[in-house]
Design an enzyme around this catalytic site. Structure first.
Site, PDB file in Angstrom:
ATOM      1  N   PHE A 167       0.800  -1.303   0.087  1.00  0.00           N
ATOM      2  CA  PHE A 167      -0.076   0.181   0.024  1.00  0.00           C
ATOM      3  C   PHE A 167       0.861   1.369   0.067  1.00  0.00           C
ATOM      4  CE2 PHE A 167      -2.577   3.171   2.178  1.00  0.00           C
ATOM      5  CZ  PHE A 167      -3.496   3.529   1.465  1.00  0.00           C
ATOM      6  N   GLY A 168       0.762   1.965  -0.947  1.00  0.00           N
ATOM      7  CA  GLY A 168       1.445   3.371  -1.100  1.00  0.00           C
ATOM      8  C   GLY A 168       0.480   4.413  -0.936  1.00  0.00           C
ATOM      9  N   TYR A 169       0.988   5.392  -0.290  1.00  0.00           N
ATOM     10  CA  TYR A 169       0.005   6.686  -0.083  1.00  0.00           C
ATOM     11  C   TYR A 169       0.979   8.004  -0.071  1.00  0.00           C
ATOM     12  CZ  TYR A 169       2.673   6.350   4.452  1.00  0.00           C
ATOM     13  OH  TYR A 169       3.859   6.038   5.257  1.00  0.00           O
ATOM     14  N   GLY A 170       2.068   7.850  -0.389  1.00  0.00           N
ATOM     15  CA  GLY A 170       3.075   8.874  -0.793  1.00  0.00           C
ATOM     16  C   GLY A 170       3.870   8.619  -2.056  1.00  0.00           C
ATOM     17  N   SER A 171       5.217   8.887  -1.859  1.00  0.00           N
ATOM     18  CA  SER A 171       5.945   8.553  -3.134  1.00  0.00           C
ATOM     19  C   SER A 171       5.933   7.261  -3.477  1.00  0.00           C
ATOM     20  CB  SER A 171       7.582   9.274  -2.679  1.00  0.00           C
ATOM     21  OG  SER A 171       8.038   8.150  -1.703  1.00  0.00           O
TER      22      SER A 171
ATOM     23  N   GLU B 162      12.445   2.704   3.101  1.00  0.00           N
ATOM     24  CA  GLU B 162      11.664   3.342   3.904  1.00  0.00           C
ATOM     25  C   GLU B 162      12.246   3.339   5.497  1.00  0.00           C
ATOM     26  OE1 GLU B 162       8.750   4.937   3.223  1.00  0.00           O
ATOM     27  OE2 GLU B 162       9.311   4.372   1.073  1.00  0.00           O
TER      28      GLU B 162
END
Length: 182
Positions: free
Chosen positions: A7-11, A84
């Site tokens: 799940f990606g929410y930014g870059s 990350e």
């Protein structure tokens, strides 16, 4: 073994950096996107930190889910940990997400949430503090303002609205356009 989803929410939404064979809009409940992490490498320095996104407790977050290409799961997890977890400001976790591809499917996805006990956790900052920090931040990956504006452009292109981030971006664009420090 079931498929590995991320799940990606930014870059990660606009630069995942790993092979995937499917992607879908997705929603995660129980956490929201926030500029709550002081960046001391990528978008700032120890002396002049920037701000980057984290998943903070409460609410929900619309982002993108990526199904990792079969056979690359171990390499993908190792890559994401290097990317990350440079300063261990995020907690690696698996959360249930709802795919927005029309299937109604939920999957368990790897994601990284903000660690509120880490020294780089900024918590809830008011808009003026965010503006000041983002305008001044610059790190190994470039200007903090570029990170924020790029994220907002991608959210807009995906039809995802994040009111606080959009307000910040509008103020950043306005001040960049007229040279003023609004």
């Amino acid at each position: 073994m079931s498929a590995l989803w991320v799940f990606g929410y930014g870059s990660l939404m606009w630069r995942p950096g790993f092979p995937f064979d499917a992607q879908s809009p997705a929603r995660l409940e129980g956490a929201h996107r926030a500029l709550c992490i002081y960046s001391i490498l990528h978008r700032g320095t120890l002396d002049n930190p920037g701000l980057v996104l984290g998943l903070d407790d409460g609410g929900d977050c619309h982002g993108l889910a990526f199904r990792v290409e079969p056979g690359t799961e171990s390499d993908t997890v190792a890559y994401l940990r290097r990317r990350e977890q440079v300063t261990d400001v995020y907690v690696e976790t698996y959360r249930e997400i709802a795919l927005g591809d029309g299937t109604g499917q939920t999957v368990t996805a790897l994601t990284f949430v903000a660690d509120p006990h880490h020294p780089q956790y900024a918590g809830l900052l008011d808009l003026e503090a965010q503006l000041r920090i983002v305008r001044a931040g610059r790190g190994q990956a470039g200007a903090n303002i570029d990170y924020v504006l790029n994220t907002v452009e991608h959210l807009e292109a995906l039809g995802m609205h994040d009111a606080l981030l959009f307000t910040l971006a509008e103020r950043l664009r306005r001040s960049a356009g007229d040279g003023a420090e609004t």
